[in-house]
Design an enzyme around this catalytic site. Structure first.
Site, mmCIF file in Angstrom:
data_model
loop_
_atom_site.group_PDB
_atom_site.id
_atom_site.type_symbol
_atom_site.label_atom_id
_atom_site.label_comp_id
_atom_site.label_asym_id
_atom_site.label_seq_id
_atom_site.Cartn_x
_atom_site.Cartn_y
_atom_site.Cartn_z
ATOM 1 N N LYS A 77 0.816 -1.423 0.079
ATOM 2 C CA LYS A 77 -0.176 -0.092 -0.229
ATOM 3 C C LYS A 77 0.771 0.942 0.139
ATOM 4 C CE LYS A 77 -3.739 2.008 2.576
ATOM 5 N NZ LYS A 77 -4.623 2.042 3.771
ATOM 6 N N SER A 152 -9.854 1.622 3.622
ATOM 7 C CA SER A 152 -8.920 2.382 2.295
ATOM 8 C C SER A 152 -7.568 1.944 1.030
ATOM 9 C CB SER A 152 -8.211 3.571 2.889
ATOM 10 O OG SER A 152 -7.616 3.009 4.105
ATOM 11 N N SER A 176 -9.927 -0.688 6.982
ATOM 12 C CA SER A 176 -9.158 -0.489 5.953
ATOM 13 C C SER A 176 -8.216 -1.810 5.742
ATOM 14 C CB SER A 176 -8.555 0.898 5.895
ATOM 15 O OG SER A 176 -8.793 2.084 5.308
HETATM 16 N N1 GLN Z 1 -12.914 4.270 6.557
HETATM 17 C C1 GLN Z 1 -12.487 4.405 7.862
HETATM 18 C C2 GLN Z 1 -12.037 6.483 7.885
HETATM 19 O O1 GLN Z 1 -12.361 6.631 6.376
HETATM 20 C C3 GLN Z 1 -11.186 3.531 7.874
HETATM 21 C C4 GLN Z 1 -10.489 4.055 7.284
HETATM 22 C C5 GLN Z 1 -8.990 3.305 7.773
HETATM 23 O O2 GLN Z 1 -9.135 2.552 8.527
HETATM 24 N N2 GLN Z 1 -7.442 4.325 7.448
HETATM 25 O O3 GLN Z 1 -11.725 6.822 8.498
#
Ligand code: GLN
Length: 484
Positions: A77, A152, A176
């Protein structure tokens, strides 16, 4: 096809000399060339480096070197720094940025002989649930190209689902790795906070961020985690405790295991097929000898508001460093102030700006007590819910998401709807505990569904054992998306 092998199968074949690391890497690079123009999982493909690493792996394999990941092609990532390779965190504010060092989690994989194929797409600074917040482009779900892969870490999940990498690293702040694993039909582990070093993980919310792994099987995730986990002097929050042998934990045996099913995780408005598949998976755990019982995690409903105060507050502080002077490109203004304003104004996306504003507000004098401090107190109550539950059960089984993958564009105009796709993952992040997700079915449109298994802090072994036993008794993880 070589790209259909699991990580552990490929490892055996490499060691037996049946295939070469170069062949295996070529097969993945070819598949990326053929399919990634549709899926768009990768921001950067590091073809030359990958082939050089594969050649080196073949030389080492020939000498009988048995480094744990020797010759295995993986995706990373783009929020994890990689020395000499552009790292953007999915943001235009880091466009073209080449970091001077490699994140510890990545470094450990490379030292174990892994071949990095490239860097995968992500919501900007990992803020999002669909990968639509990337400053570059949207990644498509390999099961239905009109749908999101989740986020994400959507690029990494899609790359593994589409067989464009044998495994991948993601990061999880509030879900995420778990939510995209569910949407893409792959397996994942979100380790306990502190289990894996955050050194070189570009910070979003430092008290929540953890590096996680994706694989097509639980066994593959256990292998990656065992290489990556452990204390790192570069990260003061990394735990200085021994790392168990996660592969050895996969006994297949869960007779007598106490599984808690929290009633707060089956809510009105969730897609009926998701509930059915998850309930069937829990019945399967029971059939394997587990002792299933209903439990309560009474503060669950506060996880979302607490997360959306704590995470943006930390983000507003962490993102202050991106000013056009220290990192990445600069938009010049007449004064220093105007340079800051132009760089941040033009290069941060809408969601990042929203979170910086939310966080700055929640931390400001006069509101701090009412918002940030209150949220921290409720965070403790959420953690205590889990402490109490784990006094009586070994693991907790829940849905991962209320629905299967949604359509691209469906939630982009409504941030609150988007935030709701993480209702089942946020609480565990706030509590700092660990969890895994495994595929547990498909909806009527052929979209994957994920079972979330949560464990106590440093309970990765029991979580992996449960997930593996379930996976061994089902075949959801063996299905391939209809691509190419
Ligand atoms: N969807 C959550 C957010 O927007 C979690 C994102 C994540 O775990 N990086 O913060």
């Amino acid at each position: 096809m070589l790209t259909d092998l699991t990580l552990t199968e490929a490892r055996q074949r490499l060691r037996a000399g049946e295939i070469s690391a170069v062949e295996l890497t070529q097969a993945h690079l070819e598949r990326i060339r053929a399919l990634d123009p549709q899926v768009r999982a990768y921001l950067t493909v590091t073809e030359e480096r990958a082939l050089a690493a594969a050649e080196e792996a073949d030389r080492r394999l020939a000498t009988g070197d048995n480094a744990p990941l020797l010759g295995l092609p993986l995706a990373i990532k783009d929020v994890l720094t990689t020395e000499g390779v552009v790292t953007t965190a999915g943001s235009r504010v880091l466009e073209g940025f080449v970091p001077p060092y490699t994140a510890t989690a990545v470094q450990r994989l490379l030292e174990a002989g892994a071949v990095m194929l490239g860097k995968t797409n992500t919501d900007e600074f990992a803020m999002g649930s669909s990968t639509e917040n990337s400053g570059y482009f949207v990644t498509h779900n390999p099961w239905d190209l009109e749908r999101v892969p989740g986020g994400s870490s959507g690029g990494s999940a899609a790359a593994v689902a589409a067989r464009m990498a044998l495994g991948a690293l993601g990061t999880d702040t509030g879900g995420s790795v778990r939510q995209p694993a569910a949407f893409c039909g792959v397996s994942t582990v979100k380790p306990t906070y502190g289990r894996v070093s955050r050194y070189g993980l570009i910070a979003f919310a430092s008290s929540l961020d953890q590096v996680g792994v994706f694989g097509r099987t639980v066994e593959d995730t256990a292998l990656l985690l065992s290489v990556m986990a452990g204390h790192d002097p570069h990260d003061s929050t990394s735990l200085d405790v021994p790392v168990p042998d996660y592969m050895a934990a996969l006994s297949g045996e869960i007779a007598g295991l106490r599984v808690g099913v929290p009633r707060e995780y089956f809510i009105e408005g969730m897609q009926p097929e998701v509930e059915q598949a998850v309930r069937a998976a829990i019945a399967q755990l029971e059939a394997l000898g587990a002792d299933v019982r209903e439990i309560s995690l009474p503060h669950t409903e506060y996880a979302l508001p607490v997360y959306y105060l704590v995470a943006p507050s930390e983000a507003s502080a962490n993102l202050a460093r991106f000013d056009g002077v220290r990192y990445g490109p600069r938009e010049n203004g007449r004064t220093l102030w105007e340079t800051y304003k132009a760089t941040r104004g033009q290069r941060f996306g809408a969601e990042v700006k929203r979170r910086i504003m939310l966080g700055t507000y929640a931390l400001s004098a006069g509101y701090y007590d009412a918002y940030y401090l209150k949220a921290q107190k409720v965070r403790t109550l959420i953690k205590q819910d889990f402490d109490r539950a784990f006094a009586d059960v070994d693991v907790i089984a829940t849905p991962t998401t209320p629905t299967t993958a949604f359509r691209i564009g469906e939630k982009t105009d409504d941030p609150l709807q988007m935030y709701l796709s993480d209702v089942f993952t946020l609480a565990a992040s706030l509590a700092g505990i660990c969890g895994a997700v495994v595929p547990c079915g498909f909806d009527g449109q052929g979209l994957p569904i994920g079972l979330q298994i949560l464990g106590p802090a440093l309970g990765e072994e029991i979580v992996l054992r449960t997930a593996h036993a379930y996976q061994q008794s089902t075949d959801w993880h063996t299905r391939t998306p209809p691509l190419g």
